[in-house]
Design a protein around this motif. Structure first.
Motif, PDB file in Angstrom:
ATOM      1  N   TYR A   1       0.816  -1.211   0.000  1.00  0.00           N
ATOM      2  CA  TYR A   1       0.000   0.000   0.000  1.00  0.00           C
ATOM      3  C   TYR A   1       0.853   1.266   0.000  1.00  0.00           C
ATOM      4  N   GLU A   2       2.079   1.183  -0.488  1.00  0.00           N
ATOM      5  CA  GLU A   2       2.951   2.355  -0.539  1.00  0.00           C
ATOM      6  C   GLU A   2       2.313   3.479  -1.349  1.00  0.00           C
ATOM      7  N   LYS A   3       1.559   3.110  -2.384  1.00  0.00           N
ATOM      8  CA  LYS A   3       0.916   4.118  -3.226  1.00  0.00           C
ATOM      9  C   LYS A   3      -0.074   4.956  -2.423  1.00  0.00           C
ATOM     10  N   VAL A   4      -0.718   4.335  -1.455  1.00  0.00           N
ATOM     11  CA  VAL A   4      -1.671   5.065  -0.620  1.00  0.00           C
ATOM     12  C   VAL A   4      -0.957   6.172   0.143  1.00  0.00           C
TER      13      VAL A   4
ATOM     14  N   LEU B   1     -16.822   6.103   2.436  1.00  0.00           N
ATOM     15  CA  LEU B   1     -16.017   5.735   1.279  1.00  0.00           C
ATOM     16  C   LEU B   1     -16.252   4.244   1.094  1.00  0.00           C
ATOM     17  N   ARG B   2     -16.971   3.892   0.051  1.00  0.00           N
ATOM     18  CA  ARG B   2     -17.397   2.503  -0.121  1.00  0.00           C
ATOM     19  C   ARG B   2     -16.468   1.790  -1.099  1.00  0.00           C
TER      20      ARG B   2
ATOM     21  N   ASP C   1      -7.798   8.179  -3.547  1.00  0.00           N
ATOM     22  CA  ASP C   1      -6.984   8.732  -4.632  1.00  0.00           C
ATOM     23  C   ASP C   1      -5.970   7.720  -5.178  1.00  0.00           C
ATOM     24  N   SER C   2      -5.614   6.735  -4.359  1.00  0.00           N
ATOM     25  CA  SER C   2      -4.667   5.718  -4.824  1.00  0.00           C
ATOM     26  C   SER C   2      -5.275   4.800  -5.867  1.00  0.00           C
ATOM     27  N   LYS C   3      -6.633   4.759  -5.882  1.00  0.00           N
ATOM     28  CA  LYS C   3      -7.383   3.894  -6.802  1.00  0.00           C
ATOM     29  C   LYS C   3      -7.080   2.409  -6.591  1.00  0.00           C
TER      30      LYS C   3
END
Length: 412
Positions: A3-6, A72-73, A140-142
């Motif tokens: 989850y580094e992108k998060v 946020l679903r 935003d990380s999608k």
């Protein structure tokens, strides 16, 4: 999943601007002053979330006092994690004692670190912002995820907690698998919370002239006898239970003594009534029903021992609040997820602790049996102080921990 992108998507500058914006809004509740409530924070935060694409619901608790509920679903089939941070702040006290504007959200450098000053920066608008921006970073990380992130931003945490009670009563907490209560705890993982019982005890007497006390019945003597007995009860409970590893000692604290209860106090007048506000803080091993019986037992015994004449003991007890102590196992997936997140963000082993007071999470666990973990940015001894502050890096780190905790928990 990595989850580094998060974390890369966390808008740290936007987070700090947001916290400054909400700290600059005075949300001290004062029922005697029109507009002295959380309404402007509600308007600002709900608009921010709506404009940012969140599913937002507003739920009025009382006039001028409205909970914000946002989702946020993710994909179906996962868990729901609740992240909660309240809108209200406590009074600033004497404004002249503040070096910094209590609603200025000024950022200064202190001891080589950037610090934001202002009422609520620490407790808990910094953490409110950290939770919101954690959810934004996930979106935003999608990166796809199963489950839901539920943001609860209630009113009145600093009072009788009517906001979270309303949230539960309206059914918003149904289906929540774990709750992250975002409070200033130095990012320690608080697996215990003290309970709280509040009482008002009224001592009844007869008003008379101070020079002729025998013609009446001074309720202050009854109040004094009760306090002596209360101290003995506190010492008994301390001896019985010892000092809790994370919560310290149980306590029975008289906080407000008042005589007369109504009218003007005069030096030469024995009042008709006196009252005592009692703040009981409990730890594991104490049952609130038992404490109620012990306090009633003191009143009943003193009433029997002093049943007539100018020394008569007469008192009535009113319970004001009941917040049980809470506990969550370190092995629970929510705690394990937060511990993993902490290690990854901070680079060292997690620290466990307990909350010395009660939080909104108390009712989530007591009423809905929702597992609750309390953690967040901010020196835990700073809430309610003059020149309240929070470190900027602390808020950013907390937001990262919140984001990773939510993702790890939903996939657990």
């Amino acid at each position: 999943m990595n989850y580094e992108k998060v974390l890369e998507c966390l808008d740290t500058e936007g987070l700090i601007r947001f916290v400054q914006d909400v700290v600059r809004i005075d949300s001290v509740y004062d029922p005697g002053v029109p507009g002295a409530d959380e309404s402007r924070v509600t308007e600002f935060v709900s608009k921010f979330l709506r404009d940012d694409g969140f599913e937002v619901h507003l739920d009025e608790v009382a006039p001028g006092r409205t909970n914000i509920v946002a989702f946020l679903r993710g994909e179906a089939g996962g868990k729901t994690i609740l992240m909660e941070g309240h809108q209200d702040v406590v009074s600033i006290g004497n404004r002249e004692e503040w070096k910094y504007d209590p609603f200025g959200a000024e950022i200064v450098e202190r001891d080589g670190k950037k610090v934001m000053y202002g009422r609520g920066s620490n407790d808990t608008k910094g953490n409110m912002g950290a939770a919101i921006f954690a959810a934004r970073a996930i979106r935003d990380s999608k990166i796809p995820f199963k489950g839901n992130i539920l943001l609860c931003i209630p009113v009145d945490e600093e009072g009788m907690m009517i906001g979270i009670k309303h949230f539960i009563e309206k059914g918003w907490a149904k289906g929540v698998d774990g709750a992250l209560i975002c409070e200033p705890e130095e990012k320690h993982l608080c697996v215990f919370q003290k309970g709280a019982l509040r009482f008002r005890i009224t001592f009844h007497g007869t008003q008379c002239h101070g020079c002729m006390p025998l013609t009446g019945n001074d309720p202050n003597w009854a109040l004094a006898r009760f306090i002596v007995e209360l101290r003995q009860l506190e010492n008994f409970e301390k001896d019985r239970l010892g000092k809790h590893e994370f919560l310290g000692w149980p306590s029975f604290t008289p906080t407000v003594l008042q005589a007369p209860v109504t009218g003007v106090a005069q030096l030469n007048v024995v009042p008709k009534e006196a009252s005592l506000a009692l703040d009981v803080r409990t730890v594991p091993g104490q049952e609130h029903d038992g404490i109620r019986r012990q306090i009633q037992g003191i009143v009943d015994r003193l009433s029997r021992q002093h049943s007539s004449g100018d020394d008569k003991f007469s008192a009535t007890i009113e319970q004001l609040d009941d917040r049980p102590w809470t506990e969550i196992s370190r092995d629970h997936p929510l705690v394990a997820s937060a511990a993993r997140a902490y290690r990854e963000v901070m680079g060292w082993e997690e620290i466990y602790d307990g909350v010395p007071g009660a939080t909104d999470g108390t009712f989530l666990q007591a009423w809905n049996n929702i597992p609750v973990l309390v953690t967040g940015a901010g020196d835990r001894e700073i809430p309610h102080h003059v020149d309240e502050w929070v470190e900027i890096d602390d808020v950013i780190e907390a937001s990262k921990i919140f984001a990773l905790t939510a993702l790890y928990f939903m996939e657990s």
